[in-house]
Motif scaffolding. Structure first.
Motif, PDB file in Angstrom:
ATOM      1  N   MET A 129      40.656  40.619  37.463  1.00 29.69           N
ATOM      2  CA  MET A 129      40.854  41.136  36.115  1.00 29.69           C
ATOM      3  C   MET A 129      40.890  42.660  36.168  1.00 29.69           C
ATOM      4  O   MET A 129      40.016  43.272  36.784  1.00 29.69           O
ATOM      5  N   PHE A 130      41.892  43.258  35.537  1.00 29.39           N
ATOM      6  CA  PHE A 130      42.031  44.706  35.484  1.00 29.39           C
ATOM      7  C   PHE A 130      42.121  45.148  34.029  1.00 29.39           C
ATOM      8  O   PHE A 130      42.836  44.514  33.245  1.00 29.39           O
ATOM      9  N   PRO A 131      41.455  46.237  33.667  1.00 29.83           N
ATOM     10  CA  PRO A 131      41.640  46.766  32.315  1.00 29.83           C
ATOM     11  C   PRO A 131      43.132  47.039  32.084  1.00 29.83           C
ATOM     12  O   PRO A 131      43.829  47.511  32.999  1.00 29.83           O
ATOM     13  N   SER A 132      43.632  46.743  30.915  1.00 34.03           N
ATOM     14  CA  SER A 132      45.066  46.891  30.622  1.00 34.03           C
ATOM     15  C   SER A 132      45.608  48.261  30.979  1.00 34.03           C
ATOM     16  O   SER A 132      46.665  48.385  31.597  1.00 34.03           O
ATOM     17  N   GLU A 154      43.259  31.888  27.386  1.00 34.67           N
ATOM     18  CA  GLU A 154      43.984  31.582  28.622  1.00 34.67           C
ATOM     19  C   GLU A 154      45.235  32.452  28.663  1.00 34.67           C
ATOM     20  O   GLU A 154      46.025  32.452  27.730  1.00 34.67           O
ATOM     21  N   PRO A 155      45.414  33.216  29.744  1.00 28.38           N
ATOM     22  CA  PRO A 155      46.621  34.048  29.814  1.00 28.38           C
ATOM     23  C   PRO A 155      47.877  33.210  29.956  1.00 28.38           C
ATOM     24  O   PRO A 155      47.843  32.077  30.448  1.00 28.38           O
ATOM     25  N   THR A 156      48.984  33.757  29.510  1.00 27.40           N
ATOM     26  CA  THR A 156      50.286  33.142  29.747  1.00 27.40           C
ATOM     27  C   THR A 156      50.796  33.736  31.050  1.00 27.40           C
ATOM     28  O   THR A 156      51.198  34.896  31.105  1.00 27.40           O
ATOM     29  N   TRP A 157      50.717  32.956  32.111  1.00 30.50           N
ATOM     30  CA  TRP A 157      51.049  33.449  33.448  1.00 30.50           C
ATOM     31  C   TRP A 157      52.548  33.597  33.626  1.00 30.50           C
ATOM     32  O   TRP A 157      53.331  32.796  33.134  1.00 30.50           O
ATOM     33  N   ARG A 158      52.935  34.656  34.366  1.00 29.23           N
ATOM     34  CA  ARG A 158      54.344  34.820  34.722  1.00 29.23           C
ATOM     35  C   ARG A 158      54.433  35.365  36.137  1.00 29.23           C
ATOM     36  O   ARG A 158      53.549  36.071  36.611  1.00 29.23           O
ATOM     37  N   LEU A 205      45.967  39.600  28.756  1.00 29.27           N
ATOM     38  CA  LEU A 205      44.892  39.208  27.847  1.00 29.27           C
ATOM     39  C   LEU A 205      44.717  40.333  26.832  1.00 29.27           C
ATOM     40  O   LEU A 205      45.302  41.402  27.005  1.00 29.27           O
ATOM     41  N   PRO A 206      43.924  40.142  25.803  1.00 28.34           N
ATOM     42  CA  PRO A 206      43.784  41.182  24.783  1.00 28.34           C
ATOM     43  C   PRO A 206      43.400  42.572  25.324  1.00 28.34           C
ATOM     44  O   PRO A 206      43.928  43.571  24.873  1.00 28.34           O
ATOM     45  N   SER A 207      42.496  42.651  26.288  1.00 25.78           N
ATOM     46  CA  SER A 207      42.094  43.967  26.788  1.00 25.78           C
ATOM     47  C   SER A 207      42.190  44.096  28.302  1.00 25.78           C
ATOM     48  O   SER A 207      41.658  45.026  28.887  1.00 25.78           O
ATOM     49  N   ALA A 208      42.867  43.135  28.934  1.00 21.35           N
ATOM     50  CA  ALA A 208      42.944  43.138  30.395  1.00 21.35           C
ATOM     51  C   ALA A 208      44.207  42.435  30.862  1.00 21.35           C
ATOM     52  O   ALA A 208      44.922  41.828  30.068  1.00 21.35           O
ATOM     53  N   VAL A 209      44.441  42.532  32.166  1.00 24.39           N
ATOM     54  CA  VAL A 209      45.528  41.780  32.797  1.00 24.39           C
ATOM     55  C   VAL A 209      44.899  40.981  33.927  1.00 24.39           C
ATOM     56  O   VAL A 209      44.191  41.533  34.780  1.00 24.39           O
ATOM     57  N   ALA A 210      45.122  39.682  33.927  1.00 20.27           N
ATOM     58  CA  ALA A 210      44.616  38.801  34.975  1.00 20.27           C
ATOM     59  C   ALA A 210      45.682  38.680  36.062  1.00 20.27           C
ATOM     60  O   ALA A 210      46.877  38.638  35.763  1.00 20.27           O
ATOM     61  N   VAL A 211      45.246  38.621  37.316  1.00 21.77           N
ATOM     62  CA  VAL A 211      46.166  38.516  38.446  1.00 21.77           C
ATOM     63  C   VAL A 211      45.662  37.397  39.355  1.00 21.77           C
ATOM     64  O   VAL A 211      44.471  37.333  39.675  1.00 21.77           O
ATOM     65  N   ARG A 212      46.571  36.511  39.770  1.00 21.37           N
ATOM     66  CA  ARG A 212      46.189  35.428  40.688  1.00 21.37           C
ATOM     67  C   ARG A 212      47.282  35.192  41.713  1.00 21.37           C
ATOM     68  O   ARG A 212      48.435  35.575  41.521  1.00 21.37           O
ATOM     69  N   ASP A 213      46.920  34.541  42.792  1.00 19.65           N
ATOM     70  CA  ASP A 213      47.843  34.192  43.861  1.00 19.65           C
ATOM     71  C   ASP A 213      48.671  32.987  43.425  1.00 19.65           C
ATOM     72  O   ASP A 213      48.128  31.974  43.002  1.00 19.65           O
ATOM     73  N   THR A 214      49.980  33.087  43.546  1.00 13.97           N
ATOM     74  CA  THR A 214      50.865  31.996  43.149  1.00 13.97           C
ATOM     75  C   THR A 214      50.570  30.714  43.915  1.00 13.97           C
ATOM     76  O   THR A 214      50.671  29.621  43.378  1.00 13.97           O
ATOM     77  N   LYS A 215      50.178  30.843  45.173  1.00 12.51           N
ATOM     78  CA  LYS A 215      49.910  29.665  46.003  1.00 12.51           C
ATOM     79  C   LYS A 215      48.541  29.052  45.737  1.00 12.51           C
ATOM     80  O   LYS A 215      48.281  27.936  46.148  1.00 12.51           O
ATOM     81  N   ARG A 216      47.652  29.796  45.054  1.00 13.14           N
ATOM     82  CA  ARG A 216      46.290  29.303  44.786  1.00 13.14           C
ATOM     83  C   ARG A 216      45.980  29.450  43.305  1.00 13.14           C
ATOM     84  O   ARG A 216      45.081  30.170  42.896  1.00 13.14           O
TER      85      ARG A 216
END
Length: 65
Positions: free
Chosen positions: A50-53, A11-15, A32-43
């Motif tokens: 998911m994007f490769p680092s 589970e990513p540590t969201w900021r 994440l170990p090999s990627a960066v997760a991106v999400r909408d703050t409102k959802r």
């Protein structure tokens, strides 16, 4: 483009960006170990991109210039 597995047990540590203020009008990132997760703050329970680092790092650098 490099492919990333859609499921992960980590589970990513969201900021949230400090540029957001308290408007809620932005995205959150979670490394994440090999990627960066991106999400909408409102959802927060909605879809996650998911994007490769390396690709994410290059995009952030390009936007900063």
């Amino acid at each position: 483009m490099e492919s990333i597995r859609a499921t992960t047990t980590v589970e990513p540590t969201w900021r949230t960006s400090t540029y957001t203020g308290n408007t809620g009008q932005c995205v959150e990132v979670g490394p994440l170990p090999s990627a960066v997760a991106v999400r909408d703050t409102k959802r927060r329970t909605g879809p996650v991109l998911m994007f490769p680092s390396k690709a994410f790092e290059q995009a952030v650098r390009a936007l900063a210039n």
